[in-house]
Design an enzyme around this catalytic site. Structure first.
Site, short mmCIF file in Angstrom:
data_model
loop_
_atom_site.label_atom_id
_atom_site.label_comp_id
_atom_site.label_asym_id
_atom_site.label_seq_id
_atom_site.Cartn_x
_atom_site.Cartn_y
_atom_site.Cartn_z
N HIS A 155 -0.81 -16.29 -8.91
CA HIS A 155 -0.91 -14.94 -8.35
C HIS A 155 -2.18 -14.22 -8.78
O HIS A 155 -2.54 -13.20 -8.19
CB HIS A 155 0.31 -14.11 -8.76
CG HIS A 155 1.57 -14.55 -8.08
ND1 HIS A 155 2.12 -13.88 -7.02
CD2 HIS A 155 2.37 -15.62 -8.29
CE1 HIS A 155 3.22 -14.51 -6.61
NE2 HIS A 155 3.40 -15.57 -7.37
N ASP A 362 -8.82 -8.62 -9.24
CA ASP A 362 -7.40 -8.68 -8.88
C ASP A 362 -7.16 -9.91 -8.01
O ASP A 362 -7.97 -10.18 -7.11
CB ASP A 362 -7.02 -7.42 -8.08
CG ASP A 362 -5.63 -6.90 -8.43
OD1 ASP A 362 -4.76 -7.72 -8.78
OD2 ASP A 362 -5.43 -5.68 -8.34
P1 ADQ Z 1 0.16 -6.80 -10.02
O1 ADQ Z 1 -0.97 -6.94 -10.99
O2 ADQ Z 1 1.40 -6.21 -10.53
O3 ADQ Z 1 0.49 -8.20 -9.31
P2 ADQ Z 1 -0.15 -5.53 -7.31
O4 ADQ Z 1 -0.43 -6.64 -6.37
O5 ADQ Z 1 -0.91 -4.29 -6.97
O6 ADQ Z 1 -0.48 -5.89 -8.81
O7 ADQ Z 1 1.39 -5.21 -7.25
C1 ADQ Z 1 1.93 -4.10 -7.92
C2 ADQ Z 1 3.29 -3.74 -7.31
O8 ADQ Z 1 3.91 -2.79 -8.18
C3 ADQ Z 1 3.15 -3.11 -5.94
O9 ADQ Z 1 4.16 -3.59 -5.11
C4 ADQ Z 1 3.35 -1.60 -6.23
O10 ADQ Z 1 3.96 -0.89 -5.20
C5 ADQ Z 1 4.24 -1.64 -7.45
N1 ADQ Z 1 3.96 -0.43 -8.27
C6 ADQ Z 1 2.83 -0.13 -8.90
N2 ADQ Z 1 2.93 1.08 -9.50
C7 ADQ Z 1 4.16 1.55 -9.22
C8 ADQ Z 1 4.87 2.76 -9.54
N3 ADQ Z 1 4.35 3.75 -10.27
N4 ADQ Z 1 6.12 2.86 -9.10
C9 ADQ Z 1 6.67 1.91 -8.36
N5 ADQ Z 1 6.06 0.76 -8.02
C10 ADQ Z 1 4.82 0.59 -8.45
C11 ADQ Z 1 0.06 -9.56 -9.46
C12 ADQ Z 1 -1.44 -9.80 -9.29
C13 ADQ Z 1 -1.91 -9.23 -7.97
C14 ADQ Z 1 -1.11 -9.83 -6.81
C15 ADQ Z 1 0.39 -9.75 -7.09
C16 ADQ Z 1 1.21 -10.53 -6.06
O11 ADQ Z 1 -2.16 -9.20 -10.37
O12 ADQ Z 1 -3.30 -9.48 -7.77
O13 ADQ Z 1 -1.40 -9.11 -5.62
O14 ADQ Z 1 0.71 -10.26 -8.38
O15 ADQ Z 1 0.77 -11.84 -5.95
#
Ligand code: ADQ
Length: 461
Positions: A155, A362
């Site tokens: 990921h 990311d």
């Molecule tokens: P993350 O590093 O966690 O994921 P991201 O892809 O942005 O990063 O996903 C974060 C998730 O958490 C999103 O669905 C978002 O809505 C949720 N989230 C963030 N802040 C929140 C809040 N305050 N309240 C509720 N929900 C919140 C890792 C990798 C990424 C990759 C994903 C999936 O680092 O690059 O996109 O896995 O493969």
């Protein structure tokens, strides 16, 4: 169709998945279609390891979990996974800890997990392992004689060779990855970095998608992850979300809202983003009293020192920016340090004219995709996206920025503020089309379809 066995560090709840993220939704759907099994850590930390595997079946899907001991949690999870692999794979060599003790425990936990799963496996299972916590998991299954098809999806980014080889155990980890049949990456660039290692460092060979080294062959491919686009859009357009959005908009006096949503993590570029916002206020005084920046960042990995520092740094920066620019009736920056529900999130995205997503690095970044899916198609907002997010490669209709360039990001924010409706609609349509064509269900199906075929392909070669 073989049963699907998904393996990940954290296991989704299987109940109330609409509250969970897209990944949990997609995996649960794929597992339900195949009456599958989801295996991983329970989330519990106990004093001494129990060999017991907790099992629970809901709607035909079995959730099988094991606990971690305090020491395993410290060395495997906080240690090797989050204080070594996570920073290194995100190019933060300065933060990576190469402690051998962490690595030993990482190997041991992977082996213990593999041994706990083996009695639950059937011969025709399709096994799909997720992410950097479990790189050697497949190799350990193979060592124990497992013959099932094994897929792995990373990921996070796969780093360039010069960075990756700073890790003393780089060879062991790639050798372990070669035990899978199919290895998936977020972007073509990540896949190329892996290929570069296999060809130049491991002296391997390539034949189409197939890479061979250490006497093994894997198919390596990019499978960019998506979100549950239609569900998210429907949630953002629901009566409740619209009501929320209206109320919140009135609370900020209909100012132009810029939104940032991230786990509190140094890869997400939040200090740099705060600097860029300060530059916007400095360079464009017409923004004063007219814009409002909302940053939502719930604490994650709160026990790791780096994350504690980051939290303090952001609090100081937010105080500084507000101290410098606030007026009696205007708070330029609101910083909220907690998680909110997905419905609230959808409403907040929808009421924000600008989505500011500027990670320094990311794998993909799902927030960028959620922001777009949540917009009102008749009056959509503008996504400002870092070129260093995997998502940037799939979303060229966003305004792409360099997160290290504060003045450049400030100029782009100003451009986004003034973008006319026609251009906003055009960009949004193009982005939405991409999100619909590549949603998370399609991502899971493509990966699993290929994993099912992988051996046939190899025989055909
Ligand atoms: P993350 O590093 O966690 O994921 P991201 O892809 O942005 O990063 O996903 C974060 C998730 O958490 C999103 O669905 C978002 O809505 C949720 N989230 C963030 N802040 C929140 C809040 N305050 N309240 C509720 N929900 C919140 C890792 C990798 C990424 C990759 C994903 C999936 O680092 O690059 O996109 O896995 O493969």
């Amino acid at each position: 169709m073989g049963r699907l066995v998904a393996v990940s560090n954290r296991v989704g709840s299987l109940r109330g998945v609409t509250r969970a993220g897209g990944l949990a939704v997609a995996l649960t759907e794929a597992l339900q279609a195949r009456r599958g099994l989801w295996f991983g850590w329970s989330g519990n930390v106990v004093e001494s390891a129990a060999e017991h595997v907790e099992q629970q079946t809901i709607n035909g899907v079995t959730r099988a979990t094991v606990d971690l001991t305090t020491r395993e949690h410290d060395d495997y999870y906080n240690g090797f996974a989050n204080a070594c692999l996570w920073p290194l794979f995100h190019y933060r060599l300065d933060l990576a800890s190469f402690d051998r003790r962490f690595y030993d425990r990482y190997q041991r936990v992977n082996r213990r997990f593999a041994q706990a799963l083996i009695p639950l496996l059937r011969d025709d299972d399709l096994i799909w392992v997720h992410d950097y916590h479990l790189l050697p998991f497949g190799e350990m299954l193979r060592e124990a004689g497992c013959q099932q098809k094994l897929g792995f999806f990373l990921h996070i980014p796969f780093p360039v060779r010069e960075i990756f080889t700073t890790l003393p155990m780089h060879e062991c980890l790639v050798r372990a990855l070669m035990a899978y049949d199919l290895v998936g990456f977020q972007t073509e660039a990540d896949r190329q970095c892996f290929e570069d290692y296999v060809l130049r460092e491991a002296g391997g060979t390539r034949d189409g998608d197939r890479l061979s080294a250490y006497g093994r062959t894997v198919v390596a491919r990019a499978f960019p992850i998506g979100i549950d686009t239609e569900q998210f859009a429907a949630m953002a357009g629901s009566e409740e979300a619209r009501r929320d959005a209206k109320r919140l908009k009135a609370a900020i006096f209909n100012r132009v809202q810029i939104i940032g949503v991230d786990r509190l993590d140094y890869t997400k570029g939040m200090p740099e983003r705060f600097n860029a916002y300060e530059k916007l206020l400095e360079n464009y005084p017409d923004t004063h009293g007219q814009v409002s920046f909302l940053q939502i960042a719930p604490t994650s990995r709160g026990e790791v020192a780096e994350y504690i520092h980051l939290r303090q740094e952001l609090e100081t920066m937010a105080g500084h920016i507000n101290g410098r620019f606030a007026q009696l009736d205007w708070t330029p920056l609101r910083y909220i340090n907690r998680a909110i529900t997905r419905r609230q999130l959808a409403g907040l995205y929808r009421m924000s004219r600008i989505g500011l997503v500027t990670p320094l690095r990311d794998g993909m970044n799902l927030v960028a995709k959620e922001y777009v899916a949540a917009q009102d198609p008749n009056d959509p907002g503008v996504l400002v996206l870092s070129r260093f997010a995997g998502a940037a490669r799939q979303m060229p209709a966003a305004l792409i920025v360099n997160p290290y360039d504060a003045a450049g990001v400030a100029d782009t924010l100003q451009r986004a503020r003034h973008m006319d409706l026609g251009e906003r609609r055009e960009r949004h349509q193009e982005l939405m089309q991409g999100l619909r064509e590549n949603d998370v269900g399609q991502w899971a199906n493509t990966f699993l379809g290929m994993l099912e075929r992988v051996e046939l392909d190899a025989l055909a070669a």
